[in-house]
Design a protein around this motif. Structure first.
Motif, mmCIF file in Angstrom:
data_model
loop_
_atom_site.group_PDB
_atom_site.id
_atom_site.type_symbol
_atom_site.label_atom_id
_atom_site.label_comp_id
_atom_site.label_asym_id
_atom_site.label_seq_id
_atom_site.Cartn_x
_atom_site.Cartn_y
_atom_site.Cartn_z
ATOM 1 N N GLU A 64 0.860 -1.182 0.000
ATOM 2 C CA GLU A 64 0.000 0.000 0.000
ATOM 3 C C GLU A 64 0.902 1.239 0.000
ATOM 4 O OE1 GLU A 64 -2.283 3.124 0.457
ATOM 5 O OE2 GLU A 64 -1.010 2.695 2.191
ATOM 6 N N PRO A 65 0.751 2.152 -0.953
ATOM 7 C CA PRO A 65 1.734 3.227 -1.141
ATOM 8 C C PRO A 65 2.040 4.062 0.099
ATOM 9 C CG PRO A 65 0.314 3.093 -3.058
ATOM 10 C CD PRO A 65 -0.259 2.156 -2.041
ATOM 11 N N ASN A 66 1.032 4.452 0.848
ATOM 12 C CA ASN A 66 1.298 5.303 2.014
ATOM 13 C C ASN A 66 1.989 4.514 3.116
ATOM 14 O OD1 ASN A 66 0.943 8.079 3.036
ATOM 15 N ND2 ASN A 66 -0.263 7.098 4.652
ATOM 16 N N PHE A 67 1.553 3.278 3.334
ATOM 17 C CA PHE A 67 2.221 2.447 4.336
ATOM 18 C C PHE A 67 3.672 2.231 3.945
ATOM 19 C CE2 PHE A 67 3.717 -1.569 6.039
ATOM 20 C CZ PHE A 67 3.354 -1.486 7.381
ATOM 21 N N ARG A 68 3.916 1.946 2.680
ATOM 22 C CA ARG A 68 5.286 1.683 2.230
ATOM 23 C C ARG A 68 6.150 2.935 2.348
ATOM 24 N NH1 ARG A 68 7.032 -2.847 -0.104
ATOM 25 N NH2 ARG A 68 9.087 -2.782 -1.084
ATOM 26 N N MET A 69 5.565 4.106 2.089
ATOM 27 C CA MET A 69 6.318 5.348 2.199
ATOM 28 C C MET A 69 6.681 5.640 3.654
ATOM 29 S SD MET A 69 4.936 9.162 1.289
ATOM 30 C CE MET A 69 5.642 10.591 2.105
ATOM 31 N N ARG A 70 5.740 5.431 4.564
ATOM 32 C CA ARG A 70 5.949 5.801 5.956
ATOM 33 C C ARG A 70 6.670 4.719 6.761
ATOM 34 N NH1 ARG A 70 3.241 10.094 7.969
ATOM 35 N NH2 ARG A 70 3.004 9.108 10.016
ATOM 36 N N HIS A 71 6.594 3.479 6.300
ATOM 37 C CA HIS A 71 7.179 2.363 7.059
ATOM 38 C C HIS A 71 7.933 1.433 6.105
ATOM 39 C CE1 HIS A 71 4.716 3.749 10.395
ATOM 40 N NE2 HIS A 71 3.692 3.727 9.579
ATOM 41 N N ALA A 72 8.925 1.995 5.446
ATOM 42 C CA ALA A 72 9.648 1.254 4.409
ATOM 43 C C ALA A 72 10.308 -0.010 4.960
ATOM 44 C CB ALA A 72 10.687 2.160 3.760
ATOM 45 N N GLN A 73 10.899 0.089 6.144
ATOM 46 C CA GLN A 73 11.581 -1.069 6.708
ATOM 47 C C GLN A 73 10.593 -2.190 7.024
ATOM 48 O OE1 GLN A 73 13.990 -0.153 10.130
ATOM 49 N NE2 GLN A 73 14.521 -2.288 10.523
ATOM 50 N N ALA A 74 9.473 -1.845 7.615
ATOM 51 C CA ALA A 74 8.453 -2.847 7.924
ATOM 52 C C ALA A 74 7.900 -3.461 6.647
ATOM 53 C CB ALA A 74 7.326 -2.222 8.737
ATOM 54 N N ALA A 75 7.689 -2.631 5.617
ATOM 55 C CA ALA A 75 7.160 -3.138 4.350
ATOM 56 C C ALA A 75 8.119 -4.146 3.729
ATOM 57 C CB ALA A 75 6.906 -1.977 3.396
ATOM 58 N N ARG A 76 9.411 -3.835 3.766
ATOM 59 C CA ARG A 76 10.389 -4.775 3.200
ATOM 60 C C ARG A 76 10.433 -6.074 4.006
ATOM 61 N NH1 ARG A 76 13.367 0.117 2.575
ATOM 62 N NH2 ARG A 76 14.487 -0.274 4.532
#
Length: 643
Positions: free
Chosen positions: A264-276
């Motif tokens: 999800e773009p906003n989640f990935r932008m704000r929480h890049a480490q968690a997204a990865r």
């Protein structure tokens, strides 16, 4: 914030674990097993263990999180989160009108208890550091769950039954989850202008019918309306439909699957480490810890030394006595924060627009004020300001000069456009704690996208986890709003417990909070259970449910089924709570307004033993601040341009 605080957290409940995580995020050092000779300032427990010695010692702030209060007739039983959802009325508010009540897909009562417990602990730490007083705290899951019923209790106060509405809004339409070509989208309209623009974009001729000409008519014919809207949305991909709605200023967003949250773009932008991490390893038991529910920054670039304000405080005063708060917000999130800060003893000044907050006029209510507004705004001083006028902005600047906290839930950038940027606020008051609550955060992939609670539930993973017969459904209570407000409350009180005096900016994104909750739930084993139909409602049964139990329930009233089937509890309707002696004794209270009229209000779900929080009064109409007439001038002075 809470640096230097030593905490021992031990207890079986998820609320203890989550409370410890929150305190750790605020700077505390947390242990899960006692160390010999360790000097713990705070102990967080659930009383499934013997804690009498700790409570009696007077050496620690002991926070005990239990299912129900000690005086509750059901005390002593380790009720599960789902059972509390059923007993509190929360479960009956979630689901579709033609279906059974639905268990909320996150441990809502446990999470809410963790957030309130963390705020109460921070309050007690402030008291200990200022006055040397050590006290105990009790928090109940039942009280926390019931505190979330502010949109449903008004109907009960008016002796009406509030029905489940699924993903709809009882007073707005179109407002629902609609199928798209490749998934689902939430579309929420709240004004005639939004409806006009949506109708023009949809280009479905039948939408021009007189049945949909007014809001009241659309609500009456909502089934036909939703069916027509879906003939349009099913022709579009979810992303295309979302972008179109954003362009015309209509709140909308996809229902994001928890397994796809990392993309999800906003989640990935704000929480890049968690997204990865999710992308590489999936969601584990501790993934939620990589998402923060609040961020803190310096209020401004100035680093001047600020002298702390010294106010004489009585030892027995409430924890936040002497604190002054300015609240600018409507509906749920910022008002919830202000309500609890006021209950904790702060002087809260609520700024309302001309003619007052819209929610004041919602029905039902009494004396021209809604029950909803009263529930969310107790113990505040209310002032009416039109911030489009310089004289009123000057009045706000004067209020801010000696304030400790500013909390608002305006659209990101709205306050700055009025001249109140972070730098400006820092110049007005260098020690101000400024908390901004928004749907997607200040730094966002969607800087222009409006957000409602329902959209945030959809985009934060909550709706994917809450399902009725496979269909995603929102939490009946305003879950994203409430949990976002609770996160803001904790961050503010934790900052007030700190000896630091410099100005601080606190950013709350409701999507961050929703994702934190959803990831915690997805990392645990999903509890099993089912709501079964009875003669007069439903019961919730934990674990596997047999066909014999289903057949038996349908022949019994829910009270008899709950009494005779192991693991069953009655699913309470909200209006039934007003006849429940435990609810009346432990949750409901009464307050007065300035005219002496009595109002039903909710007690706070946390009890501080020596400096208790309390709910006392319902505000009257907002005080009007009369602007001075303009000075004589040789030429006309143009009006301020509307924002």
């Amino acid at each position: 914030m809470l640096e230097g605080l030593r905490v021992l957290a031990c207890g079986a409940r998820d609320a203890v674990k989550l409370c410890a995580t929150l305190l750790e995020r605020a700077g505390a050092r947390v242990d899960s097993a006692a160390t010999d000779g360790a000097d713990y300032e705070v102990i967080v427990v659930s009383s499934d263990m013997d804690i009498a010695q700790w409570k009696a010692s007077g050496a620690h702030i002991v926070c005990d999180i239990t299912a129900t209060g000690a005086q509750d007739s059901r005390s002593g039983t380790p009720w599960t989160d789902a059972q509390i959802q059923a007993m509190s009325g929360l479960m009956d508010t979630t689901g579709f009108s033609n279906g059974a009540p639905v268990r909320i897909g996150i441990a809502f009562a446990e999470i809410s208890a963790a957030l309130y417990a963390a705020s109460a602990i921070a309050s007690a730490v402030r008291v200990k550091r200022q006055r040397g007083i050590v006290q105990n705290i009790d928090v109940t899951l039942m009280g926390c769950a019931a505190s979330a019923l502010t949109t449903f209790l008004p109907a009960a106060f008016a002796r009406r039954t509030a029905a489940r509405v699924g993903n709809r809004h009882p007073a707005c339409a179109p407002w629902n989850a609609y199928r798209t070509r490749d998934g689902w989208i939430l579309i929420c309209t709240s004004t005639e202008e939004q409806w006009r623009k949506l109708r023009q974009e949809a280009r479905v001729p039948q939408l021009d019918d007189a049945r949909f000409a007014t809001l009241a008519a659309r609500v009456r014919h909502v089934d036909e309306l939703d069916a027509l809207i879906e003939t349009w949305t099913t022709t579009l991909a979810t992303d295309d439909c979302t972008r179109l709605c954003e362009r015309i200023g209509v709140a909308a967003g996809p229902i994001v699957g928890i397994a796809e949250l990392h993309g999800e773009p906003n989640f990935r932008m704000r929480h890049a480490q968690a997204a990865r991490a999710i992308e590489s390893n999936g969601i584990g038991a501790h993934t939620y810890r990589q998402v923060s529910i609040f961020e803190t920054f310096a209020l401004s670039e100035a680093r001047d030394v600020v002298k702390p304000q010294t106010r004489k405080i009585d030892d027995h005063a409430a924890p936040l006595a002497g604190v002054k708060v300015i609240e600018i917000g409507q509906y749920t999130t910022a008002p919830l924060v202000g309500k609890h800060l006021a209950a904790l003893g702060a002087q809260v000044v609520k700024i309302e627009p001309p003619d007052g907050e819209v929610a004041r006029s919602w029905q039902p209510g009494q004396g021209g004020t809604s029950y909803f507004f009263a529930l969310n705004n107790t113990d505040k001083q209310t002032i009416e300001l039109d911030l489009k006028h310089e004289a009123d902005r000057a009045h706000l600047r004067a209020l801010l000069k000696d304030a400790d906290v500013l909390v608002e839930n305006l659209r990101p950038g709205a306050l700055a456009k009025l001249g109140f940027t972070r730098e400006t606020l820092g110049a007005i008051n260098p020690r101000l704690v400024y908390c901004s609550i928004s749907g997607f955060g200040i730094a966002s992939a969607y800087p222009s996208r409006p957000a409602f609670d329902t959209v945030i539930q959809a985009m934060g993973g909550l709706m994917d986890l809450t399902r009725s017969d496979g269909a995603p459904v929102k939490i009946g209570a305003s879950g994203a709003d409430i949990l976002g407000g609770q996160a803001a409350l904790f961050a503010i009180v934790a900052r007030l417990a700190s000896p630091a005096t410099e100005g601080t900016f606190i950013e709350i994104s409701m999507q961050d909070v929703a994702a934190w909750c959803a990831l915690f739930a997805a990392g645990q084993d999903a509890p099993r259970g089912e709501a079964l139909a009875c003669l007069d409602g439903h019961v919730w049964i934990e674990g596997e449910v047999s066909d014999a139990e289903r057949a038996r329930c349908i022949t019994l009233p829910k009270a008899a089924a709950a009494a005779s089937i192991a693991g069953a509890v009655a699913v309470m309707r909200v209006d039934e709570l007003l006849e429940d002696r435990d609810f009346l004794a432990d949750v409901l209270s009464a307050a007065r307004d300035a005219n002496g009229a009595f109002w039903p209000v909710l007690k706070v779900p946390y009890r501080l033993s020596r400096t208790p929080a309390s709910v006392r009064a319902v505000p009257g109409a907002p005080e009007s601040v009369r602007r001075a007439p303009p000075a004589p001038a040789r030429a006309p002075v143009p009006e301020d341009r509307p924002v």
